[in-house]
Design a protein around this motif. Sequence first.
Motif, mmCIF file in Angstrom:
data_model
loop_
_atom_site.group_PDB
_atom_site.id
_atom_site.type_symbol
_atom_site.label_atom_id
_atom_site.label_comp_id
_atom_site.label_asym_id
_atom_site.label_seq_id
_atom_site.Cartn_x
_atom_site.Cartn_y
_atom_site.Cartn_z
ATOM 1 N N GLN A 147 2.799 0.574 3.509
ATOM 2 C CA GLN A 147 2.631 -0.639 4.299
ATOM 3 C C GLN A 147 2.594 -1.804 3.359
ATOM 4 O O GLN A 147 2.157 -1.681 2.220
ATOM 5 C CB GLN A 147 1.297 -0.538 5.009
ATOM 6 C CG GLN A 147 1.415 -0.664 6.495
ATOM 7 C CD GLN A 147 0.568 -1.800 6.947
ATOM 8 O OE1 GLN A 147 -0.560 -1.881 6.553
ATOM 9 N NE2 GLN A 147 1.131 -2.675 7.737
ATOM 10 N N TYR A 206 12.780 -4.693 3.227
ATOM 11 C CA TYR A 206 11.842 -3.939 2.396
ATOM 12 C C TYR A 206 11.041 -2.913 3.198
ATOM 13 O O TYR A 206 10.832 -1.798 2.733
ATOM 14 C CB TYR A 206 10.895 -4.895 1.670
ATOM 15 C CG TYR A 206 9.995 -4.201 0.691
ATOM 16 C CD1 TYR A 206 10.543 -3.447 -0.342
ATOM 17 C CD2 TYR A 206 8.620 -4.270 0.808
ATOM 18 C CE1 TYR A 206 9.737 -2.793 -1.239
ATOM 19 C CE2 TYR A 206 7.796 -3.612 -0.090
ATOM 20 C CZ TYR A 206 8.363 -2.879 -1.109
ATOM 21 O OH TYR A 206 7.556 -2.215 -1.992
ATOM 22 N N ILE A 207 10.622 -3.294 4.398
ATOM 23 C CA ILE A 207 9.759 -2.386 5.155
ATOM 24 C C ILE A 207 10.477 -1.059 5.411
ATOM 25 O O ILE A 207 9.893 0.014 5.292
ATOM 26 C CB ILE A 207 9.238 -3.034 6.472
ATOM 27 C CG1 ILE A 207 8.200 -2.156 7.164
ATOM 28 C CG2 ILE A 207 10.356 -3.347 7.442
ATOM 29 C CD1 ILE A 207 6.893 -2.040 6.426
ATOM 30 N N MET A 243 3.288 -9.731 2.959
ATOM 31 C CA MET A 243 3.593 -10.716 1.932
ATOM 32 C C MET A 243 3.344 -12.107 2.466
ATOM 33 O O MET A 243 3.404 -12.344 3.663
ATOM 34 C CB MET A 243 5.018 -10.571 1.420
ATOM 35 C CG MET A 243 6.121 -10.783 2.417
ATOM 36 S SD MET A 243 7.706 -10.656 1.534
ATOM 37 C CE MET A 243 8.840 -10.644 2.900
ATOM 38 N N GLY A 255 6.873 7.048 5.657
ATOM 39 C CA GLY A 255 6.291 6.311 6.778
ATOM 40 C C GLY A 255 4.859 5.867 6.566
ATOM 41 O O GLY A 255 4.281 5.222 7.426
ATOM 42 N N ARG A 256 4.269 6.218 5.422
ATOM 43 C CA ARG A 256 2.848 5.901 5.273
ATOM 44 C C ARG A 256 2.598 4.571 4.591
ATOM 45 O O ARG A 256 1.518 4.010 4.669
ATOM 46 C CB ARG A 256 2.145 7.012 4.506
ATOM 47 C CG ARG A 256 2.067 8.290 5.318
ATOM 48 C CD ARG A 256 1.412 9.404 4.541
ATOM 49 N NE ARG A 256 0.044 9.087 4.170
ATOM 50 C CZ ARG A 256 -0.646 9.745 3.242
ATOM 51 N NH1 ARG A 256 -0.088 10.735 2.602
ATOM 52 N NH2 ARG A 256 -1.883 9.416 2.973
ATOM 53 N N PRO A 265 -9.487 4.750 -1.854
ATOM 54 C CA PRO A 265 -9.685 6.148 -1.470
ATOM 55 C C PRO A 265 -8.455 6.770 -0.798
ATOM 56 O O PRO A 265 -8.239 7.966 -0.887
ATOM 57 C CB PRO A 265 -10.846 6.083 -0.481
ATOM 58 C CG PRO A 265 -11.540 4.814 -0.744
ATOM 59 C CD PRO A 265 -10.548 3.884 -1.330
ATOM 60 N N THR A 266 -7.664 5.926 -0.146
ATOM 61 C CA THR A 266 -6.558 6.496 0.610
ATOM 62 C C THR A 266 -5.207 6.314 -0.060
ATOM 63 O O THR A 266 -4.204 6.760 0.462
ATOM 64 C CB THR A 266 -6.511 5.860 2.013
ATOM 65 O OG1 THR A 266 -6.512 4.450 1.870
ATOM 66 C CG2 THR A 266 -7.699 6.284 2.839
ATOM 67 N N ARG A 299 -2.931 0.435 -4.076
ATOM 68 C CA ARG A 299 -2.539 -0.910 -3.649
ATOM 69 C C ARG A 299 -1.852 -1.564 -4.813
ATOM 70 O O ARG A 299 -2.422 -1.684 -5.891
ATOM 71 C CB ARG A 299 -3.804 -1.707 -3.394
ATOM 72 C CG ARG A 299 -4.108 -1.884 -1.966
ATOM 73 C CD ARG A 299 -5.133 -2.986 -1.867
ATOM 74 N NE ARG A 299 -4.689 -3.837 -0.802
ATOM 75 C CZ ARG A 299 -5.347 -3.905 0.358
ATOM 76 N NH1 ARG A 299 -6.435 -3.225 0.539
ATOM 77 N NH2 ARG A 299 -4.899 -4.662 1.301
ATOM 78 N N ARG A 353 9.157 2.450 3.895
ATOM 79 C CA ARG A 353 8.823 3.578 4.760
ATOM 80 C C ARG A 353 9.602 4.813 4.354
ATOM 81 O O ARG A 353 9.083 5.923 4.396
ATOM 82 C CB ARG A 353 9.110 3.220 6.214
ATOM 83 C CG ARG A 353 8.042 2.290 6.746
ATOM 84 C CD ARG A 353 8.152 2.062 8.225
ATOM 85 N NE ARG A 353 7.094 1.144 8.641
ATOM 86 C CZ ARG A 353 7.196 0.318 9.652
ATOM 87 N NH1 ARG A 353 8.296 0.286 10.384
ATOM 88 N NH2 ARG A 353 6.199 -0.483 9.968
ATOM 89 N N PHE A 390 0.853 -1.187 0.000
ATOM 90 C CA PHE A 390 0.000 0.000 0.000
ATOM 91 C C PHE A 390 0.886 1.233 0.000
ATOM 92 O O PHE A 390 1.831 1.324 0.771
ATOM 93 C CB PHE A 390 -0.890 0.005 1.238
ATOM 94 C CG PHE A 390 -1.613 1.300 1.396
ATOM 95 C CD1 PHE A 390 -2.809 1.507 0.746
ATOM 96 C CD2 PHE A 390 -1.066 2.330 2.139
ATOM 97 C CE1 PHE A 390 -3.460 2.715 0.854
ATOM 98 C CE2 PHE A 390 -1.709 3.545 2.246
ATOM 99 C CZ PHE A 390 -2.909 3.737 1.597
#
Lengths: 95, 603
Positions: free
Chosen positions: A63, A50-51, A66, A60-61, A33-34, A37, A55, A6
């Motif tokens: 996400q 990856y995280i 897996m 930082g938004r 809407p946000t 994906r 980020r 996301f």
Amino acid sequence: MKLDVFTPEDNVGDVIGDMNRRRGMIKEQQRTPTGIRVKADAPLSDMFGYIGDLRTMTSGRGQFSMEFSHYAACPKNVAEEVIADVKKREEEKNK
Amino acid sequence: MSDLSLYRNIGIFAHVDAGKTTTTERILALTGKIHKIGEVHDGESTTDFMEQEAERGITIQSAAVSCFWNGADQQWGKTPYRFNVIDTPGHVDFTVEVYRSLKVLDGGIGVFCGSGGVEPQSETNWRYANESAVARIIFVNKLDRTGADFYDVVDQIKTVLAAKPLIMVLPIGIEDNMVGVVDLLTRKAWVWDETGEPENYTIEDVPADMVDDVEKYRAELIETAVEQDDDLMMEYLDGNEPSLEDLKKCIRKGTIALDFFPTYCGSAFKNKGVQVLLDAVVDFLPSPTEVPAQPEVDPEGNETGEFAIVTPDGPLRALAFKIMDDQYGALTFTRIYSGKLSKGSTVLNTFTGKTERIGRIVEMSADDRIELDGAQAGDIVALVGLKNVQTGHTLCDKEHPATLEPMVFPDPVISIAVAPVDKANAEKLGTAIGKMVKEDPTFIVETDLDSGETILKGMGELHLDIKVDILKRTHGCEVIVGKPQVAYRETITKRIEDSYTHKKQSGGSGQYGKIDYIIEPLPEDSEEEFEFESKVVGGNVPKEFWPAVEKGFSLSKDKGVLAGFPCLNFKVTLVDGAQHAVDSSAIAFEIQSYSCRRCPARS
């Protein structure tokens, strides 16, 4: 690995570019809407850390989640690396 | 047994710094306190209050706490509402746990920081709640803080979360000057005095300088609310304002349908606005009977079409959603979906297929735990002393088995090796890992046969990172952590025909076996990982030895020749062989086919 990433709309380009570098295959993009994906398949060996990268790319938004999808033959150079790595470890153990 | 419509199972979720803990604490303090005062009519000193506060702060950690609320005005004094407040794990990286927590909730309170607004974590939690379709109300907290702006946060909720906040109250003053809130529906101002005590408030008229704002937002509120009811809408358009009761009904309907989210504000830390929020929980969040029934599934996760309808009269269905260890032993937090659970009864755990006897049932309340004789649908209770129940297991009636949650978890994909730094830690590691495995079904621990290392397997890098962190912090266990390893697999790519003879006839009982066989790859989409077939005719390899040959091959496939990873996706066909009248035995054939494992290397 089956990935579900996301990301806010502003960072989609970065996320997809990065995914390609990780030998990922983008399967689908969905507008929510946000944000966006992105669904993709990527080898686990390239998904370490990856995280953190995600980020960084998305302030930082972003996400992702897996899960295992299927096994696939890995490119020769990767296979050779893995085999060499295992051999080296075994030699060390036998010393 | 109490009326189910008086139940509210709610969770509080928020960004880490938004004040989730403070709000939960205040709710417990307020409900516990008012419950007590209702009986004793006795004030407590401020210091006393703070001490208990601290104590309750710890209790909140315990997953689910029950409390009673009889309304800010004691309007429900005779029939207090029972709240089961669940602490949702703030960390979303525990996907399984967050999902499960949301599953057992009927409604939630999303807490947002008045100055920070919609922070990344609140965004993520919000999305999870959307996926589980949990009705929520919004509480904009920390309005006493410098830089707080209620209207700005509401805008952010609209733009970032794409949600529709329904403003129910307006703050009076902001930052240091924040003294209370105006309830838009009743046009009453709740003003708290300087003492910081939650009960020290007065109901006043709307301050003169806010009248315009109040009317403006009130009109918006009513317009949005009446959209839920065509008749009221027509009436409203004709200029008749619907009654307070009708409006509340509309708001409740819209909230449960997730059309909008009633939005409240205040400052939990300064004890302002929490009562209004609690009344809203009662007024607008669904009771256990108002949410869609939980679907039942078969053990593989396919829906059976049956639903666990929330009623005390049905067969028992309960879901264990959290295991906690405390000084009294293991507590299993359980949400009962239907039926009744009574002390001393026997229930079936559908995952293990074993029956469990229910020892003690306790209810976690703000100050201590209360022993119960039984619990019924809609309740969240803790069970003491269940040994074989893990997070996610379904407990049900022996006669009517059902599963609430699929028990199929994805295979772990990443592994790391951990080793204790010294002997003292080795023991700790053992017990700690035992407990952790119980809590998380996606976390698997194995011991490597060759190296003797402890291998932790999990769903992702972060998942394992956190597990190691829990080991270190919660269990005080120092470990050395290896590099993450990918669970590679090996396979063969070419068909080969080969023959192998195993011969050991130099003294003692001899071993002899010879086999001719074909190894070939299976089609890529094949379901089977390994197939074995025998085409031997004429008894060169007697039938009784075939299983031994198969066993030998399947043993050898666990350790591939290239890098020692398990092999899959291949087929072995036994075509011919030879035996010795005396020296051939099952074990000989087993050893022999195990020894052939060098062969795939050639392909």
